[in-house]
Every structure is written in structure tokens, then in C-alpha cells.
Scaffold this motif. Structure first.
Motif, PDB file in Angstrom:
ATOM      1  N   GLY A 118      17.606 -32.756 -50.865  1.00 17.77           N
ATOM      2  CA  GLY A 118      16.797 -33.740 -51.575  1.00 17.77           C
ATOM      3  C   GLY A 118      15.311 -33.495 -51.353  1.00 17.77           C
ATOM      4  N   THR A 119      14.965 -33.128 -50.138  1.00 17.17           N
ATOM      5  CA  THR A 119      13.570 -32.815 -49.801  1.00 17.17           C
ATOM      6  C   THR A 119      13.012 -31.768 -50.755  1.00 17.17           C
ATOM      7  OG1 THR A 119      13.849 -33.311 -47.449  1.00 17.17           O
ATOM      8  CG2 THR A 119      12.088 -31.768 -48.028  1.00 17.17           C
ATOM      9  N   TYR A 145      11.220 -43.263 -49.211  1.00 17.26           N
ATOM     10  CA  TYR A 145      11.350 -41.965 -48.541  1.00 17.26           C
ATOM     11  C   TYR A 145      11.765 -40.936 -49.577  1.00 17.26           C
ATOM     12  CZ  TYR A 145      13.104 -38.300 -45.389  1.00 17.26           C
ATOM     13  OH  TYR A 145      13.343 -37.104 -44.740  1.00 17.26           O
ATOM     14  N   ASN A 211      15.645 -46.557 -48.500  1.00 21.39           N
ATOM     15  CA  ASN A 211      15.163 -46.019 -47.231  1.00 21.39           C
ATOM     16  C   ASN A 211      14.231 -46.962 -46.476  1.00 21.39           C
ATOM     17  OD1 ASN A 211      16.278 -43.146 -46.930  1.00 21.39           O
ATOM     18  ND2 ASN A 211      15.581 -43.158 -49.043  1.00 21.39           N
ATOM     19  N   ASP A 239      13.215 -40.905 -58.098  1.00 24.10           N
ATOM     20  CA  ASP A 239      13.941 -40.228 -57.039  1.00 24.10           C
ATOM     21  C   ASP A 239      15.290 -40.925 -56.878  1.00 24.10           C
ATOM     22  OD1 ASP A 239      15.015 -39.101 -54.811  1.00 24.10           O
ATOM     23  OD2 ASP A 239      13.255 -39.377 -53.524  1.00 24.10           O
ATOM     24  N   MET A 242      19.432 -40.760 -53.541  1.00 26.24           N
ATOM     25  CA  MET A 242      20.438 -41.652 -52.971  1.00 26.24           C
ATOM     26  C   MET A 242      21.175 -42.462 -54.040  1.00 26.24           C
ATOM     27  SD  MET A 242      20.081 -44.791 -50.251  1.00 26.24           S
ATOM     28  CE  MET A 242      19.347 -43.859 -48.934  1.00 26.24           C
ATOM     29  N   LYS A 267      22.521 -35.720 -52.284  1.00 27.71           N
ATOM     30  CA  LYS A 267      23.642 -36.497 -51.751  1.00 27.71           C
ATOM     31  C   LYS A 267      24.925 -36.388 -52.607  1.00 27.71           C
ATOM     32  CE  LYS A 267      20.646 -38.930 -48.716  1.00 27.71           C
ATOM     33  NZ  LYS A 267      19.317 -39.426 -48.871  1.00 27.71           N
TER      34      LYS A 267
HETATM   35  C1  LIG Z   1      17.985 -38.602 -48.568  1.00 27.92           C
HETATM   36  C2  LIG Z   1      16.836 -38.725 -49.485  1.00 27.92           C
HETATM   37  C3  LIG Z   1      15.923 -37.677 -49.708  1.00 27.92           C
HETATM   38  C4  LIG Z   1      15.951 -36.413 -48.896  1.00 27.92           C
HETATM   39  O1  LIG Z   1      17.101 -35.675 -49.082  1.00 27.92           O
HETATM   40  P1  LIG Z   1      17.530 -34.588 -47.961  1.00 27.92           P
HETATM   41  O2  LIG Z   1      18.738 -33.949 -48.547  1.00 27.92           O
HETATM   42  O3  LIG Z   1      17.780 -35.362 -46.709  1.00 27.92           O
HETATM   43  O4  LIG Z   1      16.390 -33.652 -47.830  1.00 27.92           O
HETATM   44  C5  LIG Z   1      14.960 -37.832 -50.674  1.00 27.92           C
HETATM   45  N1  LIG Z   1      14.869 -38.964 -51.390  1.00 27.92           N
HETATM   46  C6  LIG Z   1      15.712 -39.989 -51.204  1.00 27.92           C
HETATM   47  C7  LIG Z   1      15.572 -41.216 -52.050  1.00 27.92           C
HETATM   48  C8  LIG Z   1      16.710 -39.925 -50.242  1.00 27.92           C
HETATM   49  O5  LIG Z   1      17.509 -40.972 -50.030  1.00 27.92           O
END
Ligand SMILES: *Cc1c(COP(=O)(O)O)cnc(C)c1O
Length: 429
Positions: A118-119, A145, A211, A239, A242, A267
């Protein structure tokens, strides 16, 4: 009483060679002041730790496992892919299949590119927005986040400034001065950002924030955001790393008509494997290399094993028309139960659900933004968490995280969980 001996030993060993003993900080259980159970295995709704304690798991790997642990179909798809080779660094058909599937579900996504987290997805979406608009500044909301890339590790600066300061050592001041901070569910604060800068490439938001605990954006707020972005020629990024395939089949976009320009995923779309993605309008996505000149790449991007897990997972979701109704009613029943036992003991508790996501705050008032969330009673949360863990119920180890139900859960498990919560609420009042 939980047996802890093996986890305590394993944790000490891990700390000798891994910073803090964990590969992602929240896993250390610091905010609930406990030793993290080391996990041996999972099956369906349950996980078992290396001391043999078994828990109902309301974390589900922080969201990805919508069908629970070690789902037979996903396992089969993964094993089949593994037998054909782990990685090629060359195109495979399964990537197109997963891309087509996601594009067909999200009207806002005409083209999509896969990454490994996700990052990475959000980081790339920001670069794409900057490349497309030829602007440098971005707007983010306090408490949201979006992964740990440099530009997003930012907190409110001193005074009324909308420009942020780094929230972690190692992030240059010069970089985060391009990140403006706004308050969630407060359109005026976003207008302030557009007043402070005429160089805004994108507004980045979790349309259902998960988050800072679970805090959905007001529909009207999202509509105002869309209008504001249009007025200023800025890109709106949802974003949904999640919320995608968690809040509903269409994530937050199942709750609002607002169409973002770019959507990020993670995710659930990996079914438990490391997958992220970003997609959006053709015109924007076509700026990406090799079609355009915004550079983005990855050795393991679109990895066939990970893609197979994702494709099977999304395929199962699409086939199961009653899935979100079931998950949503389990989550609602759980939160109703928590609320009822809190009220009975005179404990202030705010509860919320969106599809398979749930959240509860030990707080007097409804939570609309990060400042509200921060007023929650984190000590009481820690005591609640400990009490539930002791009884075999594994919840996210922070007041500021979201919980998840999965398809392997049933009404009976929820009732058992509520019965335990009744006992724990009595202890912590
Ligand atoms: C978990 C998350 C991320 C980051 O994803 P990773 O796979 O942990 O790098 C980014 N944005 C949101 C909204 C998240 O919940």
C-alpha cells in the motif's frame, strides 16, 4: 490465564536481531503494554500462538483476510501458481485478469498498475499526480495513514500553519513543506490549504478513515472535496488500501457517488500476499512509463503468485452476493453488543461500522476527526484489550486501529465475544 512462556522467549530472541523484535512497529503491542503473542498458525476465524493459546482473530492481518486464515480456495490457487514458478519479471496473463476484474468493479478505475504494498501504491499515485499536474504540493488529512513514504510522515506544525513538519527523524524538512495538512470532515481547512498554495497537485484522503480508529468521511464532505479539487485543477485520490473490498464491494465508493481521479488499493486485493495497486482515469494513468514519462517500476510487481491469491480472493467475493450483508450484520451485532455492555456499566463508548470494518472508542463524543479520536481513554482501551486477549479474543492492539470480521465468522462467535466483553467492561468501569 494465557500461557506466555514461549512468546516471551521468542520476543527476547527476536529483539536481539530485529529492531524492537518486529518488522512493523504496531506488532510490538507497546500501547497495550504486553508481550505480543507469536503466532504459529491460523485457520478460518482463529489464530493459535506458540504457547498453544487460541484466539478469535478480529485483526485478520490488519484487513487482507476477508475469508479468514488459510482459506482452502486461495491456498489452492497459490499452490497451483507456485508450481509454475515464483517470479519471472516478465508479463503474465494473471496480471491482466486481476486488472480487468478490478476495473470492472470500480468505474473510477480505467487502468491500474500493481505494486507490492500500500505504501508503494500511494507513493506512486502522488508522483503520478505531480507529474500529471506539474505541481508539487499535496494535501493530506490529520489522522489519515497512507503508508510510510517520506512525504506522508508529517504532522501539524506550530501555530495555524497548514504546512507540516516531519513526524519522524530522517524525513527532510524541505520535503514535507510540500505536504499541507487539513482536518478530516472540515472543508474549511481544505479551503485554507488552497489559499495557502496555488501549487496543489492532489488531495489525498482515506474516504473511510481506518487508521485513527474507524472514522468515515461525511458524504457531503467528500462531495465538497470533489468540487474544490475540480475548481482548482487538483487530483482527488481516494486511498482505499484498507476500505477497498472491505467497506463494500466498491469500498467507500459503494457509499458515495463521488468519483475520485485515482484510487489506491492494497490489503484485500492480495488475499494475504504482498500486493498494492493504483488506478484511475486513462488520461492520467497513461502518463506512467513506458506509455508516458512518469517513472515507476518494481522487480516483483504483479508477481504471479501474489496475483493468483488476489484473483481468487476477488473472484470469491464477486461470486458471493450475500457476503457483505453477512459481514456487515456480524460487525453491527458485535458493536451493538459492545455498546450495550458499556452503557450497562456506565462506560462512555462510541461505536461505528462500515461493512466488515468496525471501530469502538472509549470516548464521550462522536468522533469526526483526529483531534476527537485523541481525546479517547487509551488506558481504558488497554485494559479492555488485555481482558479480551486473556479470554481468547484478539483485537487490534491500539485504540486507533480498525477491527475486521471475516467470512469464516458466525453469529455464535460474535455472541461469545460479546459475553466476554460484558465481563471485561465490568472489570474496567
Ligand atoms: C495499510 C494502509 C496503507 C499502507 O499499506 P502497506 O501495505 O502497509 O504499505 C496505506 N493506506 C491505508 C489507508 C492503509 O490502511
Amino acid at each position: 490465564m494465557l500461557k506466555r512462556k514461549n512468546s516471551i522467549k521468542a520476543y527476547a530472541k527476536a529483539k536481539e536481531c530485529i529492531p524492537g523484535g518486529v518488522n512493523s512497529p504496531v506488532r510490538a503491542f507497546l500501547s497495550v503494554d504486553q508481550t505480543p503473542p507469536f503466532i504459529a498458525k491460523g485457520k478460518g476465524a482463529y489464530i493459535t500462538d506458540i504457547d498453544g493459546n487460541k484466539y478469535i482473530d478480529f485483526v485478520q492481518s490488519w484487513g487482507p483476510l476477508i475469508f479468514g486464515h488459510a482459506d482452502k480456495d486461495i491456498e489452492k490457487a497459490v499452490v497451483k501458481a507456485v508450481k509454475n514458478g515464483l517470479s519471472f519479471g516478465a508479463p503474465t496473463e494473471v496480471e491482466t485478469k486481476l486488472a480487468k476484474t478490478i476495473c470492472s468493479i470500480f468505474p473510477s478505475v480505467q487502468k491500474i498498475r500493481f505494486v507490492s504494498s500500500g505504501t508503494e501504491a500511494v507513493m506512486s499515485a502522488i508522483r503520478l499526480s505531480r507529474g500529471y499536474t506539474k505541481r508539487d504540493d499535496i494535501v493530506k488529512f490529520k489522522g489519515c495513514y497512507h503508508g510510510h513514504s517520506d512525504s506522508l510522515l508529517v504532522q501539524a506544525g506550530s501555530g495555524a500553519a497548514t504546512f507540516g513538519t516531519p513526524s519522524s527523524p530522517g524525513v527532510p524538512e524541505e520535503l514535507v513543506k510540500h505536504t499541507l495538512l487539513a482536518d478530516y470532515n472540515d472543508i474549511k481547512s481544505v479551503e485554507e490549504c488552497f489559499k495557502a498554495s496555488d501549487n496543489i497537485a492532489c488531495v489525498l484522503i482515506e474516504p473511510i478513515a481506518g487508521n485513527m480508529g474507524l472514522v468515515p468521511a461525511d458524504i457531503e464532505f467528500l462531495e465538497e472535496l470533489r468540487a474544490l479539487c475540480d475548481r482548482h485543477g487538483a487530483i482527488l485520490i481516494f486511498d482505499e488500501v484498507m476500505s477497498g473490498f472491505r467497506a463494500s464491494l466498491k469500498g467507500a465508493q459503494g457509499f458515495t457517488e463521488v468519483t475520485p481521479d485515482i484510487v489506491t488499493f492494497g490489503k484485500v486485493i492480495g488475499g494475504g500476499m504482498p500486493v498494492g495497486a493504483f488506478g484511475g482515469k486513462k488520461e492520467i494513468m497513461s502518463c506512467l512509463s513506458p506509455e508516458g514519462d512518469v517513472y515507476q517500476a518494481g522487480t516483483l510487481s504483479g508477481n504471479p503468485v501474489a496475483m493468483s491469491a488476489g484473483l481468487e480472493s476477488i473472484g470469491k467475493i464477486v461470486k458471493n452476493r450475500k457476503l457483505y450483508n453477512k459481514l456487515s450484520s456480524l460487525a453491527k451485532a458485535l458493536m451493538r453488543g459492545f455498546k450495550k455492555s458499556a452503557v450497562k456499566e456506565g462506560i462512555p463508548l462510541q461505536v461505528c461500522t462500515r461493512g466488515s470494518m468496525f471501530g469502538f472508542f472509549f470516548n464521550e463524543k462522536e468522533i469526526k476527526n483526529f483531534d476527537d479520536a485523541l481525546k479517547s481513554d487509551t488506558k481504558r482501551f488497554a485494559a479492555f484489550h488485555r481482558g479480551m486477549l486473556e479470554r481468547g479474543f484478539y483485537f487490534a492492539c491500539s485504540q486507533f486501529e480498525t477491527g475486521f470480521v471475516c467470512d469464516a465468522m458466525n453469529e455464535k462467535m460474535i455472541q461469545k465475544t460479546i459475553a466476554a466483553a460484558n465481563e471485561v467492561m465490568k472489570e474496567i468501569k
